[in-house]
Motif scaffolding. Sequence first.
Motif, PDB file in Angstrom:
ATOM      1  N   GLY A   1       0.776  -1.228   0.000  1.00 10.26           N
ATOM      2  CA  GLY A   1       0.000   0.000   0.000  1.00 10.26           C
ATOM      3  C   GLY A   1       0.807   1.276   0.000  1.00 10.26           C
ATOM      4  N   VAL A   2       2.118   1.165  -0.284  1.00  3.86           N
ATOM      5  CA  VAL A   2       3.019   2.323  -0.291  1.00  3.86           C
ATOM      6  C   VAL A   2       3.581   2.489  -1.705  1.00  3.86           C
ATOM      7  N   PRO A   3       3.529   3.686  -2.298  1.00  2.00           N
ATOM      8  CA  PRO A   3       4.028   3.868  -3.668  1.00  2.00           C
ATOM      9  C   PRO A   3       5.543   4.047  -3.712  1.00  2.00           C
ATOM     10  N   GLN A   4       6.254   3.065  -3.180  1.00  4.32           N
ATOM     11  CA  GLN A   4       7.700   3.186  -2.987  1.00  4.32           C
ATOM     12  C   GLN A   4       8.312   1.793  -2.864  1.00  4.32           C
ATOM     13  N   THR A   5       9.372   1.534  -3.620  1.00  4.91           N
ATOM     14  CA  THR A   5      10.048   0.238  -3.534  1.00  4.91           C
ATOM     15  C   THR A   5      11.047   0.260  -2.387  1.00  4.91           C
ATOM     16  N   ARG A   6      10.533   0.477  -1.214  1.00  4.00           N
ATOM     17  CA  ARG A   6      11.347   0.529   0.003  1.00  4.00           C
ATOM     18  C   ARG A   6      11.297  -0.852   0.647  1.00  4.00           C
ATOM     19  N   LYS A   7      12.417  -1.534   0.695  1.00  8.51           N
ATOM     20  CA  LYS A   7      12.457  -2.868   1.277  1.00  8.51           C
ATOM     21  C   LYS A   7      12.956  -2.770   2.716  1.00  8.51           C
TER      22      LYS A   7
ATOM     23  N   GLN B   1       5.625   4.527 -11.934  1.00 15.48           N
ATOM     24  CA  GLN B   1       6.339   3.476 -11.206  1.00 15.48           C
ATOM     25  C   GLN B   1       6.309   3.832  -9.721  1.00 15.48           C
ATOM     26  N   PRO B   2       6.588   2.860  -8.844  1.00 17.10           N
ATOM     27  CA  PRO B   2       6.792   3.233  -7.445  1.00 17.10           C
ATOM     28  C   PRO B   2       8.046   4.105  -7.330  1.00 17.10           C
ATOM     29  N   SER B   3       8.077   4.968  -6.345  1.00 14.56           N
ATOM     30  CA  SER B   3       9.276   5.749  -6.079  1.00 14.56           C
ATOM     31  C   SER B   3      10.389   4.845  -5.569  1.00 14.56           C
ATOM     32  N   PRO B   4      11.645   5.165  -5.869  1.00 19.72           N
ATOM     33  CA  PRO B   4      12.731   4.514  -5.124  1.00 19.72           C
ATOM     34  C   PRO B   4      12.626   4.936  -3.646  1.00 19.72           C
ATOM     35  N   THR B   5      13.434   4.340  -2.804  1.00 23.66           N
ATOM     36  CA  THR B   5      13.424   4.679  -1.389  1.00 23.66           C
ATOM     37  C   THR B   5      13.610   6.180  -1.182  1.00 23.66           C
ATOM     38  N   ILE B   6      12.718   6.778  -0.416  1.00 23.68           N
ATOM     39  CA  ILE B   6      12.845   8.193  -0.084  1.00 23.68           C
ATOM     40  C   ILE B   6      14.084   8.389   0.788  1.00 23.68           C
ATOM     41  N   ARG B   7      14.953   9.302   0.375  1.00 29.35           N
ATOM     42  CA  ARG B   7      16.150   9.638   1.147  1.00 29.35           C
ATOM     43  C   ARG B   7      16.041  11.067   1.654  1.00 29.35           C
ATOM     44  N   SER B   8      16.913  11.444   2.569  1.00 29.67           N
ATOM     45  CA  SER B   8      16.852  12.784   3.157  1.00 29.67           C
ATOM     46  C   SER B   8      17.341  13.863   2.202  1.00 29.67           C
ATOM     47  N   VAL B   9      18.077  13.470   1.164  1.00 31.47           N
ATOM     48  CA  VAL B   9      18.586  14.438   0.192  1.00 31.47           C
ATOM     49  C   VAL B   9      17.489  14.782  -0.811  1.00 31.47           C
ATOM     50  N   ASN B  10      17.186  16.068  -0.950  1.00 29.57           N
ATOM     51  CA  ASN B  10      16.169  16.515  -1.905  1.00 29.57           C
ATOM     52  C   ASN B  10      16.617  17.863  -2.464  1.00 29.57           C
ATOM     53  N   ARG B  11      17.190  17.842  -3.661  1.00 30.52           N
ATOM     54  CA  ARG B  11      17.803  19.047  -4.238  1.00 30.52           C
ATOM     55  C   ARG B  11      17.202  19.384  -5.594  1.00 30.52           C
ATOM     56  N   PRO B  12      17.321  20.646  -5.993  1.00 36.40           N
ATOM     57  CA  PRO B  12      16.912  21.024  -7.351  1.00 36.40           C
ATOM     58  C   PRO B  12      17.787  20.337  -8.395  1.00 36.40           C
ATOM     59  N   ILE B  13      17.334  20.327  -9.637  1.00 36.64           N
ATOM     60  CA  ILE B  13      18.125  19.749 -10.720  1.00 36.64           C
ATOM     61  C   ILE B  13      19.347  20.637 -10.952  1.00 36.64           C
ATOM     62  N   PRO B  14      20.550  20.129 -10.785  1.00 37.03           N
ATOM     63  CA  PRO B  14      21.737  20.960 -11.010  1.00 37.03           C
ATOM     64  C   PRO B  14      21.921  21.283 -12.496  1.00 37.03           C
TER      65      PRO B  14
END
Length: 310
Positions: free
Chosen positions: A155-161, A224-237
């Motif tokens: 039930g989570v849209p994320q491939t977090r194992k 697709q499901p999101s990859p694992t959410i990480r703490s890094v979230n930056r603009p497109i360089p």
Amino acid sequence: MSLKSTQFRVIDLFCGCGGLSLGLHNAGYNIIAGFDNWKFAIDLYQKNFKHPSFLIDLGNLEGDFSIFKDFNPDIIVGGPPCQDFSSAGKRDETLGRGDLTLVFAEIIATIQPQFLIMENVPRFIKTQKYQQAKAILKSANYGLSEIILDASLCGVPQTRKRFFWIGEFRGKDDQFQLDLKANLSPKPLTIRDYFNQIGKPLDIDHYYRHPRSYKRRGIFSIDQPSPTIRSVNRPIPKTYQPHPGDSALISPNIRPLTTLERSYIQTFPEDFIFTGTKTHLEQMIANAVPVKLAEYVGYCLTEYQEKLNC
């Protein structure tokens, strides 16, 4: 006599901002206390839960677990810090945070709740701390069921194992088989489907997720499901170079997901209160157990209890 899930008294030893607590609450459990060593997380937790929560370092208790015993919990849950085990970390068990997994096991062994639920990264099962914690729990007469769950099937849209231990105090009989696969979805949940499901359709078809290195892709599809959410979230360089794995070419229609959108991917509800700096929020959201994943585990344990009551 077996209790219904609504009667279970649950304490969360590594509550963070509350993903595991909220998921179990949604599954019908009575969360009575939360504990964590990060003030920003406790502050946020207190904004979202009515039960008491405590700023406490479990690594400095020196074997005095009376504060937990006073709550008389039926279930103790927690996700001990995983950075020492994670493939995204240094994979060094000597850094100290992995010791908190042993403290968790020692608390269980001392308090002896009816059940335990512990969450960690999949690589945990390859570590010495896994063997040590398991030995502590087995010596305390706990039967253990363990599994690595893919959140996108829960039930989570994320491939977090994530690795889960669910344990029951069994006395001399340490055989405990909890079916954690019976209710898995036959297909992964996509971002698009989930956001449509919660009434928050996205205005983009592709998004940017900052890669750990530019050898990895950075553009992903919401189909697709999101990859694992990480703490890094930056603009497109500006220096980002197209990657063969990208789901689309860089364009003005592609952006990073917002902090709030990332909280939805972790299946926090719209009315969950998020306050604080962006840096702290991104880290707390990334560290959280996805709410729906915790719900899934909670419902599996409830089904086990209902079968005992039949």
